[in-house]
Write a protein that holds these residues in place. Structure first.
Motif, PDB file in Angstrom:
ATOM      1  N   VAL A 105      28.027  66.385  46.581  1.00  0.00           N
ATOM      2  CA  VAL A 105      27.775  64.954  46.371  1.00  0.00           C
ATOM      3  C   VAL A 105      28.612  64.484  45.186  1.00  0.00           C
ATOM      4  N   VAL A 106      29.466  63.501  45.424  1.00  0.00           N
ATOM      5  CA  VAL A 106      30.305  62.920  44.364  1.00  0.00           C
ATOM      6  C   VAL A 106      29.870  61.475  44.168  1.00  0.00           C
ATOM      7  N   LEU A 107      29.263  61.191  43.012  1.00  0.00           N
ATOM      8  CA  LEU A 107      28.844  59.834  42.656  1.00  0.00           C
ATOM      9  C   LEU A 107      29.923  59.207  41.794  1.00  0.00           C
ATOM     10  N   SER A 108      30.385  58.020  42.170  1.00  0.00           N
ATOM     11  CA  SER A 108      31.433  57.315  41.424  1.00  0.00           C
ATOM     12  C   SER A 108      30.968  55.916  41.109  1.00  0.00           C
ATOM     13  N   PHE A 109      31.254  55.475  39.887  1.00  0.00           N
ATOM     14  CA  PHE A 109      30.877  54.116  39.487  1.00  0.00           C
ATOM     15  C   PHE A 109      32.068  53.195  39.702  1.00  0.00           C
ATOM     16  N   LEU A 110      31.961  52.329  40.701  1.00  0.00           N
ATOM     17  CA  LEU A 110      33.035  51.409  41.077  1.00  0.00           C
ATOM     18  C   LEU A 110      32.451  50.009  41.210  1.00  0.00           C
ATOM     19  N   PRO A 111      32.200  49.323  40.110  1.00  0.00           N
ATOM     20  CA  PRO A 111      31.538  48.010  40.169  1.00  0.00           C
ATOM     21  C   PRO A 111      32.429  46.944  40.780  1.00  0.00           C
ATOM     22  N   ARG A 112      31.859  46.188  41.669  1.00  0.00           N
ATOM     23  CA  ARG A 112      32.604  45.111  42.324  1.00  0.00           C
ATOM     24  C   ARG A 112      33.103  44.093  41.320  1.00  0.00           C
ATOM     25  N   SER A 113      32.257  43.693  40.378  1.00  0.00           N
ATOM     26  CA  SER A 113      32.646  42.650  39.431  1.00  0.00           C
ATOM     27  C   SER A 113      33.745  43.113  38.487  1.00  0.00           C
ATOM     28  N   GLY A 114      33.702  44.383  38.073  1.00  0.00           N
ATOM     29  CA  GLY A 114      34.730  44.886  37.161  1.00  0.00           C
ATOM     30  C   GLY A 114      36.072  45.039  37.841  1.00  0.00           C
ATOM     31  N   LEU A 115      36.084  45.694  38.997  1.00  0.00           N
ATOM     32  CA  LEU A 115      37.340  45.910  39.711  1.00  0.00           C
ATOM     33  C   LEU A 115      37.872  44.605  40.298  1.00  0.00           C
ATOM     34  N   GLY A 116      36.967  43.805  40.888  1.00  0.00           N
ATOM     35  CA  GLY A 116      37.405  42.524  41.447  1.00  0.00           C
ATOM     36  C   GLY A 116      37.872  41.568  40.369  1.00  0.00           C
ATOM     37  N   GLY A 117      37.158  41.551  39.233  1.00  0.00           N
ATOM     38  CA  GLY A 117      37.569  40.691  38.129  1.00  0.00           C
ATOM     39  C   GLY A 117      38.918  41.084  37.577  1.00  0.00           C
ATOM     40  N   ALA A 118      39.196  42.395  37.511  1.00  0.00           N
ATOM     41  CA  ALA A 118      40.506  42.859  37.043  1.00  0.00           C
ATOM     42  C   ALA A 118      41.612  42.387  37.984  1.00  0.00           C
ATOM     43  N   LEU A 119      41.339  42.426  39.284  1.00  0.00           N
ATOM     44  CA  LEU A 119      42.329  41.947  40.263  1.00  0.00           C
ATOM     45  C   LEU A 119      42.608  40.460  40.058  1.00  0.00           C
ATOM     46  N   VAL A 120      41.564  39.671  39.847  1.00  0.00           N
ATOM     47  CA  VAL A 120      41.744  38.231  39.614  1.00  0.00           C
ATOM     48  C   VAL A 120      42.572  37.987  38.347  1.00  0.00           C
ATOM     49  N   SER A 121      42.301  38.745  37.292  1.00  0.00           N
ATOM     50  CA  SER A 121      43.045  38.573  36.042  1.00  0.00           C
ATOM     51  C   SER A 121      44.514  38.955  36.218  1.00  0.00           C
TER      52      SER A 121
END
Length: 768
Positions: free
Chosen positions: A540-556
């Motif tokens: 089991v590999v748990l990864s933290f990939l928040p939508r707001s953080g990654l999506g916000g970085a793309l917008v910036s």
């Protein structure tokens, strides 16, 4: 006089000399912080806030990951969504290179230099004098509160020193210069990443005022129209540039609002002492924590007389800031009105408006010096050169006083003494500990997380978090199989699981919708991170990939790409203006992309369970047996259903009370609960008034049509012995202070619009 002015003018106009002067002044001012670099600041807030930066630096250097998730604080929290973290700022690279503690005084020094240089560039344009701007710049740059901020761990407040850069950028943008758009967007994005809970909204307020000032000063319809185009583009690009941090913050605040209640106020005498009294070398009760040397205020009348037209705006703004700093003590209260706006509702301390007040006072000092120098050069009177020389000498002497005050304030930091100025490091696997919110500086060195949370907003925390587990990853039903940690990092956890039947893997951290798994399904188990797994053996590999953080970085990234495109276009075709419909369209692209991400992707929300200060839930199903029914109704849609008042204090002298409310409709924002405690004859009445239910909800925001338990306690230490009554009602706490009419269960008006909730007896001191 003329030769001296030429020397000052040369220093002011040559950037290398000017920056060298600012660097030396900043070095002297923060000499003590630099000599203590690497030491542990033992102040409670510093423990908490510094641990965030330490966690970010460790995540970057030890694990090679971006600081998205902070497992060391509050049982695990979203680092980008926590308002007071500064791990989203480029300054994290300095912390990673030098170490978080060593970096703090270096960053303090850099902010001082940036603040003085920014003020010089702003004031030179406003005052029309490089010498006047140079002389006044250290008065603002070395403002006392910046030193205090370092001393108590609030380095985020150094962001106030970037205010002049925002105003310079606003003016440039209004003049049609693309560099102004870039400057405003970059500074706001930096401040958000640096944890600017106060600098960002206050900066936005003064940028809006500067926009109005600039538009008023522009002459001609064409120039104003161009300014509107460019300022509109500035707003679009700034929102896009800030999305990387703004999206996580908005997401967090909507799910777990940061409540700042109370009615703080300061008298004019108190504000004067805050700004004018030289701070002592130690002592947090000393009022000189906003120190500004008196010579700056002495020059204000000079500016009003000799530069009346230019002085009107900074004088008005300085007066408004002082009015705001008075808080609820001013009648009417401008601060109370500001707090009704969504962005400013989290403001707690009105005196922080003394910072921009000091900025505008320093601008007035620059104007006064510029006017005196003009009179001296033109020799309109015989005394003009002497007065100008005296004023310049007084300001330069004021630098020394300002530096001395700044140095005194840095000594307020309770640095841990030798021979162990920093906690010893321990190499061991990560695990949660019960922790202490005011000693977190020690926990990261031990690779331990603290599940005692000292944040100013309700972090979503699971009641299932434990600090005594033999292993952090385990199966919900031990008989269903085995779980073994393979690898642990802040944003990624690997676990080998062998399950004889479908099972649930529990991880001793808070759940957040940003967690994803390679096998099974991520779920919340009463707020605890969990994975529902099928039967069998799994990695089991748990990864933290928040939508707001990654999506916000793309917008910036899109926003900065758009600015780069406009810069290329302007350089390729210099004869064609960059502003207009095309610029607005380019600026709108990142925001359209942001909207598309919101529409096409969705995820659940991690909400904090609303609780009272004593840990009990606010929303309850039924009344407890000891609660006494009341049934009082008010002229707003609220009912006091029942009360629970003990007959005497407990062994520690505390009286734990509970009021049970029901809200059935919209309640005015100004509504508050008053709790008056009149005692025996001759005693002074006590109060336990509050405008926030359980420290979580303003009354207008509480859940409707449910039973709400408002639990609080009062300490009867040093109270007179005898019977004390408990009188409860509603009033307009943020309005005119009037009470809201109350009626009993029989519908009759209650005397003085208050309910007699009960009484308790305070025993004589000898009997306690």
């Amino acid at each position: 006089m003329t030769s001296q002015l030429r020397t000052f003018h040369r220093v002011a106009t040559l950037p290398a000399l000017r920056l060298a002067l600012f660097a030396v002044l900043a070095l002297i001012a923060c000499w003590r912080p630099l000599t203590k670099a690497g030491g542990l600041n033992d102040f409670r807030d510093s423990h908490l806030l510094h641990s965030y930066e330490d966690a970010g630096a460790r995540t970057l250097t030890r694990y090679g990951q971006l600081p998205l998730w902070n497992p060391w604080s509050c049982g695990g929290q979203y680092a980008l969504g926590s308002p007071q973290t500064r791990v989203a700022s480029p300054t994290l690279l300095v912390s990673a290179a030098l170490g978080a503690r060593r970096a703090e005084p270096v960053l303090l020094w850099a902010f001082l230099v940036l603040g003085m240089e920014g003020f010089f560039r702003y004031a030179r344009r406003r005052a029309g004098s490089a010498v006047g701007a140079l002389a006044a710049a250290p008065l603002f740059g070395l403002f006392g509160f910046t030193a205090l901020s370092w001393s108590i761990g609030w380095l985020n407040f150094a962001g106030f020193l970037l205010l002049p850069w925002l105003l310079v950028g606003t003016r440039r943008a209004a003049e049609g210069r693309l560099s102004g758009v870039v400057l405003v967007a970059a500074v706001f994005a930096f401040l958000l990443g640096f944890g600017g809970t106060y600098p960002v909204p206050m900066g936005a307020l003064f940028v809006a005022l500067e926009t109005g000032r600039t538009l008023y000063m522009l002459r001609g319809r064409e120039r104003r129209l161009r300014a509107l185009w460019t300022l509109g583009a500035t707003a679009l690009f700034t929102l896009g540039a800030c999305a990387y941090r703004l999206w996580p913050l908005v997401e967090t605040m909507l799910s777990s609002p940061r409540i700042m209640a109370g009615s703080p106020g300061n008298s004019l005498e108190t504000l004067a002492r805050m700004m004018l009294q030289l701070p002592a070398r130690s002592g947090f009760s000393n009022p000189g924590n906003f120190f500004l040397v008196a010579v700056a205020l002495a020059l204000v009348p000079v500016a009003l007389v000799l530069a009346r037209r230019r002085a009107l705006y900074p004088t008005a703004l300085a007066a408004l800031c002082v009015w705001m700093a008075a808080g609820y003590s001013a009648k009417p209260s401008l601060f109370a009105g500001l707090r009704t706006l969504p962005i400013f509702s989290t403001f707690r301390y009105p005196e922080r408006f003394l910072l921009p007040a000091g900025f505008f006072i320093a601008e007035l000092a620059a104007l006064a010096l510029a006017a005196l120098l003009v009179h001296a050069l033109r020799r309109r009177t015989r005394w003009a050169p002497r007065v100008a020389a005296l004023a310049c000498g007084a300001v330069v002497a004021g630098w020394g006083v300002q530096v001395h005050a700044f140095s005194n304030l840095t000594r307020w930091a309770p640095m841990v003494a030798e021979p162990t100025p920093t906690p010893p490091e321990a190499e061991q696997p990560f695990a949660q500990a019960r922790g202490n919110r005011w000693s977190q500086g020690h926990f990261l060195a031990l690779n331990r997380g603290s599940i005692a949370c000292g944040e100013a907003w309700p972090v979503p925390m699971s009641a299932m978090l434990r600090g005594d587990l033999p292993q952090e990853e385990y199966l919900e039903e031990p008989t269903s199989g085995t779980a073994r940690r393979v690898e642990w990092t802040p944003n990624r956890v690997e676990v080998d699981v062998t399950a004889s039947r479908p099972a649930v893997l529990l991880v001793n951290q808070n759940w957040h919708p940003g967690w994803e798994t390679s096998v099974g399904e991520v779920v919340s188990r009463d707020g605890l991170l969990a994975v529902r797994l099928p039967e069998g053996s799994h990695r089991v590999v748990l990864s933290f990939l928040p939508r707001s953080g990654l999506g916000g970085a793309l917008v910036s990234v899109l926003a900065w790409a758009g600015l780069g495109f406009l810069a290329w276009r302007q350089r390729a075709r210099p004869s064609r203006p960059w502003w207009g419909v095309g610029a607005l369209a380019v600026g709108a692209v990142p925001l359209v992309a942001w909207g598309a991400l919101l529409v096409t992707s969705s995820e659940p929300v991690a909400r904090a369970v609303p609780r009272n200060a004593d840990g009990t839930p606010i929303v309850v199903e039924t009344l407890p047996p000891q609660a006494r029914p009341v049934g009082a109704r008010f002229d707003v849609p609220m009912e006091l259903v029942a009360v629970d008042v003990p007959s005497a204090p407990d062994a520690e002298g505390l009286v734990h009370m509970a009021l049970y409310w029901r809200v059935t409709g919209p309640v005015p924002r100004t509504t508050g609960i008053f709790v008056h405690l009149p005692g025996p004859e001759g005693s002074k009445r006590k109060n336990s008034d509050h405008v926030v239910l359980g420290g979580t909800f303003f009354l207008r925001d509480v859940p409707r049509d449910v039973l709400l338990r408002d639990a609080f306690a009062v300490s009867t230490k040093d109270w007179e012995a005898g019977e004390w009554k408990v009188l409860v009602g509603l009033w307009h706490a943020g309005g005119n202070g009037s009470r809201i009419e109350a009626r009993g269960a029989d519908g009759r008006p209650l005397p003085e619009s208050r309910v007699e909730a009960g009484a308790f007896a305070v025993p004589p001191k000898t009997a306690r």
